[in-house]
Write a protein that holds these residues in place. Sequence first.
Motif: not given
Length: 249
Positions: A53-60
Motif C-alpha cells: 500500500m506504500g506504507h513504509v514506516d514500520i514499528g516493532e
Amino acid sequence: MMILSEKLADNLKRIKGNIEDACTKVNRNPADVKVVAVTKSVEIDIIQCLIKMGHVDIGESRVQEMVQREAIIKQSFTRKLEPLSATPRPELTQPRWHMVGHLQRNKVKPLLPFIEMIHSLDSLRLAEEINTSAAKLGLNHKVKILLQIKTSKEKQKDGLAVGALSSLAETISSLPNIEICGLMTMAPADDLKKASFCFNRCREIYEDMAKEPFITPRFKHLSMGMSGDYIQAVEAGATIVRIGRTLFE
Ligand SMILES: *Cc1c(COP(=O)(O)O)cnc(C)c1O
C-alpha cells in the motif's frame, strides 16, 4: 487477502483523516505527522500488505522479531521471492524500521545495520552501547535516536527522568555515532486528560531542549500517541504517532 488489504486501507485512511482533523484544529500541517504502524501484534503478511500500500514506516517492540522480519522482507525485495514477487512492483519502497519498545543493551547490535530510528533510548548505558556497537560495525551513518522521557508517574513506564534530562542529553550528544532526533513519551492508558497533560509536557520539554547549544537541526521529532490517544498527541504537537491496534482491528 483482498478484503484484508481493503480493511487495512480503510483503517489507515480513517486514522489519517483523524490526524488531519486534529491538525486543522490546532493549525498544523498534516504532512508534518508521520504514522508508524506498530506491527508487533500481527503476522508478517500484514507488513507485506502495508508495504504494497506504500506504507513504509514500520514499528516493532522486540528485537528478535524485528530482525527476523526485516531479513524476510529484505529478501522478498532483493531476490523477488513470494509474496512481493507475485506482481513485480519496482516502485515499492523498502520499509523503514522503528524500534519502539524497551531495548536491552545486549540486543543492540543486530538492529543497527538497518534500523531507521530507535524511539526508546532510556539510559546513558544504552546510548554508550549503541555508540560502541556502531563503531565496531563500521556504520557510515549516525544512529538516529529519540530520548524516551517519563512524563507520567506510572511506575512501570520506562523513560528518562525529566530532571536529569538536560545533562544526560548533553553527554549523549557528545557520542560520535549517535544523533538525537527528538523525544518520545508514553501516556497512561485510558485517561485522555492525563494523556494530553503528558503530551503537552513533553512538547514543552522539547521546546526547552531545542534551545540547548548541543542540539542539532536533526532534533525535530516528538514521538507520542498510540491507538487510544493519537488525536490528543497530534493536538499537542506529535510529529510521529505509533499505531497498532486501531490500524489492524
Ligand atoms: C505497542 C506499542 C504501540 C502501539 O500501541 P497500540 O495501542 O496498539 O496502538 C506504540 N508504542 C509502543 C512503545 C508500543 O509498545
